[in-house]
Each structure stands twice: as structure tokens, then as C-alpha cells.
Design an enzyme around this catalytic site. Structure first.
Site, mmCIF file in Angstrom:
data_model
loop_
_atom_site.group_PDB
_atom_site.id
_atom_site.type_symbol
_atom_site.label_atom_id
_atom_site.label_comp_id
_atom_site.label_asym_id
_atom_site.label_seq_id
_atom_site.Cartn_x
_atom_site.Cartn_y
_atom_site.Cartn_z
ATOM 1 N N CYS A 108 0.827 -1.221 0.000
ATOM 2 C CA CYS A 108 0.000 0.000 0.000
ATOM 3 C C CYS A 108 0.861 1.271 0.000
ATOM 4 O O CYS A 108 1.514 1.552 -0.983
ATOM 5 C CB CYS A 108 -0.994 -0.046 1.165
ATOM 6 S SG CYS A 108 -2.338 1.123 0.942
ATOM 7 N N HIS A 211 -3.645 -5.496 0.108
ATOM 8 C CA HIS A 211 -3.212 -5.843 1.467
ATOM 9 C C HIS A 211 -3.174 -7.355 1.667
ATOM 10 O O HIS A 211 -4.087 -7.930 2.274
ATOM 11 C CB HIS A 211 -4.127 -5.180 2.501
ATOM 12 C CG HIS A 211 -3.845 -3.726 2.670
ATOM 13 N ND1 HIS A 211 -2.948 -3.247 3.605
ATOM 14 C CD2 HIS A 211 -4.301 -2.648 1.994
ATOM 15 C CE1 HIS A 211 -2.880 -1.926 3.516
ATOM 16 N NE2 HIS A 211 -3.696 -1.533 2.540
ATOM 17 N N GLU A 213 -1.587 -9.017 3.710
ATOM 18 C CA GLU A 213 -1.516 -9.398 5.142
ATOM 19 C C GLU A 213 -2.890 -9.681 5.719
ATOM 20 O O GLU A 213 -3.011 -10.353 6.736
ATOM 21 C CB GLU A 213 -0.780 -8.315 5.945
ATOM 22 C CG GLU A 213 -1.590 -7.075 6.303
ATOM 23 C CD GLU A 213 -1.718 -6.071 5.166
ATOM 24 O OE1 GLU A 213 -1.255 -6.359 4.045
ATOM 25 O OE2 GLU A 213 -2.302 -4.992 5.409
#
Ligand SMILES: [Mn+2]
Length: 236
Positions: A108, A211, A213
Site C-alpha cells: 500500500c 493488502h 496481510e
């Protein structure tokens, strides 16, 4: 084998006097086989070199928006400025990481930072970029896929992901406009928004706009962190 030590940048969470680091980043790097230390931004850039001496790789995490004067523009009214101390620190950090050819991955804001460091530019507010089709990149559901991302499987990141098309979450209003020096396109949304790049000349200097994660239970997203950990172990 010893776990490679991965440094994670930190946000301020817009709270004066505090740092913030979302647990998903830590969990993802650990799940990928790395050990984690946090790198809080500070005023003392002289400490960067000493910190990097003990690390094997760095993950540049998400956050607010970079000062557009870095790429020759004025602030857009919808932009949310990053803490200027964080910006200054992380630009110095990424420069030293690159100089050392240390493995680095961006997510990001991290993606935008690595691009701007290389002289690239950003779209400050994607909804104003007229394109066909228009995809909404500001979706609130962080754990759910928001749009398809096409992956170039000939690239380092693409080989690690192992699929030419994946579903990614998306909650960004900014994105890479012009790629910086030496960067190769890795991932693109169906509206042409750049979702990932890498520098093929370095061991690992790569970033994604989504993202992973938050989707680390899926192999194709955990792969982003596995690649960082592998490179930090001196592998591949
Ligand atoms: Mn997106």
C-alpha cells in the site's frame, strides 16, 4: 535454520506521541517463517544504518498519503497527509535498504513510497481518473476480495504467487501513476490501475498495492511474505 529477521515500519495512527503497527503484518511475516522487529520512525536518521546492520529484510507497511511535492504536484483536497517525520524517515530508510541491496517488500503506502523514491508519480485520487472500466478501489471490506488482479507470472513476484489472476482486497484511493526508474510492472487491476511492481536488477525490491496481510490464509497472498522471507534468508 535460523529465522531471518524482518524489520517492519510503523505508522503513527495519527496519535501524537505514539506508534501503531497492525498485527496482520506481524502475523503474516511470522507465518511465512520470519522473525519480526519493528522500526519506529524517529528524528535520528543516523540510527538507520545501525538498525539495518542487524536485519535481513524490510517490510514497508501501509499508511496515509505522501507529500505530492515529491513528484511535482500540489496536495489534492482528498489526500490525507502522512506524518512528515514518518515520510522523511522512510525515504531515508528505503534509500539505505536499496544501497545495501537488502530484500524489501512494500504494501500500500509502502508501494507508493518505493515508487516515489525511484522518481515515479502517483494518482492522488483514483475516482477522478477517467478510465474504462471504472473499478472502485476504496472498498471497506478489508478481509474480502474487492477486485481481480492480473499477475505477470514471468516476474519474481508473479512466480512466487504462481497464478496469472488472483482476487485482491482493495482500500486505497491513491496508486502508482508513472513507474519509477528501473521498475517493472507485476500486477494490474482490470481498469489499468497498477497493483504491483519490482526491480529485476535487485535481489528483491518489490511492492503490492493491495493488502495481502489481511488475506494470509490464502497461499497466493501469503506468497508475498514468503518471497520476502526467502530472499532475506539468502534463498532463490
Ligand atoms: Mn485496488
Amino acid at each position: 535454520m535460523k529465522r531471518p529477521l524482518i524489520g517492519l515500519t510503523m505508522d503513527s495512527g495519527n496519535k501524537e506521541g505514539r506508534y501503531q503497527l497492525n498485527r496482520d503484518y506481524v502475523a503474516s511475516v511470522e507465518k511465512a517463517g520470519g522473525a519480526v522487529v519493528a522500526i519506529p520512525f524517529g528524528g535520528d536518521r543516523g540510527g538507520i544504518s545501525r538498525v539495518l546492520d542487524v536485519l535481513d529484510g524490510v517490510l514497508f507497511i501501509g499508511g496515509d498519503d505522501l507529500d505530492p511535492s515529491l513528484y511535482g504536484e500540489a496536495w489534492h483536497e482528498k489526500a490525507k497527509p502522512i506524518d512528515p517525520r514518518r515520510q522523511e524517515f522512510e525515504l531515508a530508510l528505503v534509500a539505505e535498504v536499496e544501497r545495501r541491496r537488502m530484500p524489501a517488500m512494500g504494501v500500500c503506502l509502502g508501494c507508493q513510497l518505493m515508487n516515489v523514491h525511484r522518481g515515479g508519480s502517483l494518482h492522488q485520487f483514483l475516482p477522478e481518473w477517467v478510465r474504462e472500466p471504472m473499478i472502485e478501489h476504496r472498498k471497506a471490506e478489508r478481509e474480502r476480495p474487492g477486485h481481480v488482479v492480473r499477475i505477470d507470472v514471468q516476474t519474481q513476484v508473479g512466480r512466487a504467487i504462481g497464478k496469472s489472476q488472483i482476487e485482491a482486497n482493495t482500500y486505497h484511493k491513491q496508486a502508482v501513476k508513472r513507474l519509477g526508474r528501473g521498475l517493472r510492472l507485476v500486477a494490474t487491476a482490470e481498469d489499468g490501475v497498477i497493483e504491483g511492481f519490482e526491480d529485476p536488477e535487485l535481489p528483491l525490491f518489490a511492492a503490492v498495492q493491495w493488502h495481502p496481510e489481511r488475506l494470509n490464509e490464502r497461499a497466493e497472498h501469503l506468497a508475498v511474505f514468503r518471497l520476502l522471507v526467502e530472499k532475506a534468508s539468502g534463498g532463490r
